[in-house]
Design a protein around this motif. Sequence first.
Motif, PDB file in Angstrom:
ATOM      1  N   GLN A 144       0.759  -1.119  -0.033  1.00 50.15           N
ATOM      2  CA  GLN A 144       0.032   0.039   0.066  1.00 50.15           C
ATOM      3  C   GLN A 144       0.882   1.352  -0.008  1.00 50.15           C
ATOM      4  O   GLN A 144       0.307   2.141  -0.796  1.00 50.15           O
ATOM      5  N   GLU A 145       1.795   1.220   0.763  1.00 47.06           N
ATOM      6  CA  GLU A 145       2.995   2.468   0.926  1.00 47.06           C
ATOM      7  C   GLU A 145       3.452   2.585  -0.513  1.00 47.06           C
ATOM      8  O   GLU A 145       3.768   3.681  -1.182  1.00 47.06           O
ATOM      9  N   ALA A 146       3.740   1.646  -1.167  1.00 50.41           N
ATOM     10  CA  ALA A 146       4.350   1.614  -2.632  1.00 50.41           C
ATOM     11  C   ALA A 146       3.560   2.142  -3.477  1.00 50.41           C
ATOM     12  O   ALA A 146       3.834   2.962  -4.531  1.00 50.41           O
ATOM     13  N   LYS A 147       2.265   1.709  -3.413  1.00 51.55           N
ATOM     14  CA  LYS A 147       1.100   2.444  -4.375  1.00 51.55           C
ATOM     15  C   LYS A 147       0.978   3.841  -3.970  1.00 51.55           C
ATOM     16  O   LYS A 147       0.794   4.608  -5.163  1.00 51.55           O
ATOM     17  N   LEU A 148       0.892   4.204  -2.670  1.00 53.85           N
ATOM     18  CA  LEU A 148       0.743   5.601  -2.424  1.00 53.85           C
ATOM     19  C   LEU A 148       1.767   6.383  -2.918  1.00 53.85           C
ATOM     20  O   LEU A 148       1.574   7.440  -3.557  1.00 53.85           O
ATOM     21  N   LYS A 149       3.245   5.679  -2.925  1.00 53.83           N
ATOM     22  CA  LYS A 149       4.242   6.604  -3.223  1.00 53.83           C
ATOM     23  C   LYS A 149       4.212   6.908  -4.888  1.00 53.83           C
ATOM     24  O   LYS A 149       4.348   7.878  -5.392  1.00 53.83           O
ATOM     25  N   GLN A 150       3.769   5.753  -5.718  1.00 50.03           N
ATOM     26  CA  GLN A 150       3.668   5.830  -6.993  1.00 50.03           C
ATOM     27  C   GLN A 150       2.490   7.025  -7.342  1.00 50.03           C
ATOM     28  O   GLN A 150       2.792   7.744  -8.389  1.00 50.03           O
ATOM     29  N   LEU A 151       1.468   6.903  -6.475  1.00 54.92           N
ATOM     30  CA  LEU A 151       0.387   7.868  -6.810  1.00 54.92           C
ATOM     31  C   LEU A 151       0.826   9.277  -6.626  1.00 54.92           C
ATOM     32  O   LEU A 151       0.312  10.193  -7.341  1.00 54.92           O
ATOM     33  N   ASN A 152       1.655   9.332  -5.573  1.00 53.23           N
ATOM     34  CA  ASN A 152       2.299  10.862  -5.368  1.00 53.23           C
ATOM     35  C   ASN A 152       3.067  11.360  -6.245  1.00 53.23           C
ATOM     36  O   ASN A 152       3.134  12.557  -6.746  1.00 53.23           O
ATOM     37  N   GLN A 153       4.000  10.205  -6.989  1.00 50.30           N
ATOM     38  CA  GLN A 153       4.559  10.791  -7.999  1.00 50.30           C
ATOM     39  C   GLN A 153       4.055  11.199  -9.268  1.00 50.30           C
ATOM     40  O   GLN A 153       4.189  12.127 -10.173  1.00 50.30           O
ATOM     41  N   LYS A 154       2.905  10.344  -9.512  1.00 52.39           N
ATOM     42  CA  LYS A 154       2.003  10.852 -10.710  1.00 52.39           C
ATOM     43  C   LYS A 154       1.333  12.072 -10.513  1.00 52.39           C
ATOM     44  O   LYS A 154       1.194  13.006 -11.373  1.00 52.39           O
TER      45      LYS A 154
ATOM     46  N   ALA B  84       3.864  14.840 -10.936  1.00 49.60           N
ATOM     47  CA  ALA B  84       4.185  15.019 -12.469  1.00 49.60           C
ATOM     48  C   ALA B  84       3.096  15.595 -13.208  1.00 49.60           C
ATOM     49  O   ALA B  84       3.310  16.490 -13.899  1.00 49.60           O
ATOM     50  N   GLU B  85       1.898  15.422 -12.765  1.00 53.18           N
ATOM     51  CA  GLU B  85       0.709  16.074 -13.579  1.00 53.18           C
ATOM     52  C   GLU B  85       0.675  17.582 -13.238  1.00 53.18           C
ATOM     53  O   GLU B  85       0.337  18.355 -14.084  1.00 53.18           O
ATOM     54  N   LYS B  86       0.879  17.735 -11.721  1.00 53.93           N
ATOM     55  CA  LYS B  86       0.826  19.141 -11.350  1.00 53.93           C
ATOM     56  C   LYS B  86       2.049  20.099 -12.246  1.00 53.93           C
ATOM     57  O   LYS B  86       1.871  21.201 -12.652  1.00 53.93           O
ATOM     58  N   ASN B  87       3.185  19.344 -12.296  1.00 56.56           N
ATOM     59  CA  ASN B  87       4.228  20.207 -13.316  1.00 56.56           C
ATOM     60  C   ASN B  87       3.948  20.103 -14.519  1.00 56.56           C
ATOM     61  O   ASN B  87       4.262  21.343 -15.114  1.00 56.56           O
ATOM     62  N   LYS B  88       3.401  19.358 -15.185  1.00 57.39           N
ATOM     63  CA  LYS B  88       2.772  19.408 -16.692  1.00 57.39           C
ATOM     64  C   LYS B  88       1.647  20.532 -16.639  1.00 57.39           C
ATOM     65  O   LYS B  88       1.916  21.347 -17.641  1.00 57.39           O
ATOM     66  N   ILE B  89       0.820  20.737 -15.894  1.00 61.76           N
ATOM     67  CA  ILE B  89      -0.226  21.961 -15.758  1.00 61.76           C
ATOM     68  C   ILE B  89       0.717  23.264 -15.486  1.00 61.76           C
ATOM     69  O   ILE B  89       0.577  24.030 -16.395  1.00 61.76           O
ATOM     70  N   GLU B  90       1.676  23.141 -14.771  1.00 62.75           N
ATOM     71  CA  GLU B  90       2.433  24.527 -14.400  1.00 62.75           C
ATOM     72  C   GLU B  90       2.979  24.904 -15.666  1.00 62.75           C
ATOM     73  O   GLU B  90       3.125  26.008 -16.085  1.00 62.75           O
TER      74      GLU B  90
END
Length: 69
Positions: free
Chosen positions: A9-19, A22-28
Amino acid sequence: MAQNSLEKQEAKLKQLNQKIKAEKNKIEQSLGKEIIRSANLDYATLTTPQIKMIAKKVAAFLNQAQNNR
């Protein structure tokens, strides 16, 4: 076994936070490019102080528009 499940679950959460990051950076980046293009600014001549000033002006405009609703 519970430890393994928690680690997954922690690994999935970390992966989701990275996504999300990345999406926030793309929008910015897209927003910045659109502002530069719309204002007919030249990337080559923009300085850090100018970028900060433009960002403050855009933020003030958006805040004012939001308050006038």
